[in-house]
Motif scaffolding. Structure first.
Motif, short mmCIF file in Angstrom:
data_model
loop_
_atom_site.label_atom_id
_atom_site.label_comp_id
_atom_site.label_asym_id
_atom_site.label_seq_id
_atom_site.Cartn_x
_atom_site.Cartn_y
_atom_site.Cartn_z
N MET A 1 0.84 -1.18 0.00
CA MET A 1 0.00 0.00 0.00
C MET A 1 0.89 1.25 0.00
O MET A 1 1.86 1.32 0.74
CB MET A 1 -0.90 -0.01 1.24
CG MET A 1 -1.76 1.22 1.36
SD MET A 1 -2.88 1.14 2.75
CE MET A 1 -4.10 0.06 2.08
N SER A 2 0.57 2.21 -0.81
CA SER A 2 1.37 3.42 -0.94
C SER A 2 1.03 4.42 0.17
O SER A 2 -0.13 4.78 0.36
CB SER A 2 1.11 4.08 -2.30
OG SER A 2 1.63 5.38 -2.32
N GLU A 3 2.06 4.87 0.91
CA GLU A 3 1.84 5.91 1.93
C GLU A 3 1.39 7.21 1.27
O GLU A 3 0.64 7.98 1.86
CB GLU A 3 3.10 6.12 2.75
CG GLU A 3 3.41 4.98 3.68
CD GLU A 3 4.66 5.21 4.51
OE1 GLU A 3 5.63 5.82 4.00
OE2 GLU A 3 4.67 4.78 5.67
N PHE A 4 1.87 7.50 0.06
CA PHE A 4 1.46 8.71 -0.65
C PHE A 4 -0.05 8.71 -0.85
O PHE A 4 -0.73 9.70 -0.58
CB PHE A 4 2.15 8.81 -2.02
CG PHE A 4 3.58 9.27 -1.96
CD1 PHE A 4 3.89 10.60 -1.75
CD2 PHE A 4 4.60 8.37 -2.14
CE1 PHE A 4 5.21 11.03 -1.70
CE2 PHE A 4 5.93 8.78 -2.11
CZ PHE A 4 6.24 10.12 -1.88
#
Length: 104
Positions: A1-4
């Motif tokens: 999962m992308s933190e951005f």
């Protein structure tokens, strides 16, 4: 999962490394991993800085201003830190007599 994506933060291309950086960041340190050390249930990551940049609005006499930047540090787990009060102590310039050899 992308933190951005999770935090809805805009990203931009980095200059020297493959991962993107935070577009709105006032300070950029692009690093390459050097060493990781296991310390209990945590990992200390040491990197080599390949590129550093500071927004000119946060420079005082050509140096980053801690008071202006108000950096936030990640300590581990859910703990974060701030600088609090920043005392100013005059350093002995390298050129002055009495300064340790090779020490700024």
């Amino acid at each position: 999962m992308s933190e951005f994506e999770t935090a809805d933060i805009e990203r931009e291309a980095s200059r020297c490394v493959r991962p993107p950086r935070v577009a709105a960041s006032h300070v950029v340190l692009e690093c390459r991993s050097h060493t990781t050390l296991r310390m209990g249930n945590s990992t200390l990551v040491l990197g080599r800085v390949l590129h550093a940049a500071v927004d000119e609005d946060h420079l005082v006499d050509g140096r980053p201003s801690s008071e202006s930047l108000r950096p936030l540090t990640r300590l581990g787990g859910d703990e974060w830190g701030t600088l609090g009060e920043v005392p100013h102590l005059n350093r002995i310039p390298y050129e002055e007599p009495g300064a340790p050899d090779g020490q700024p």
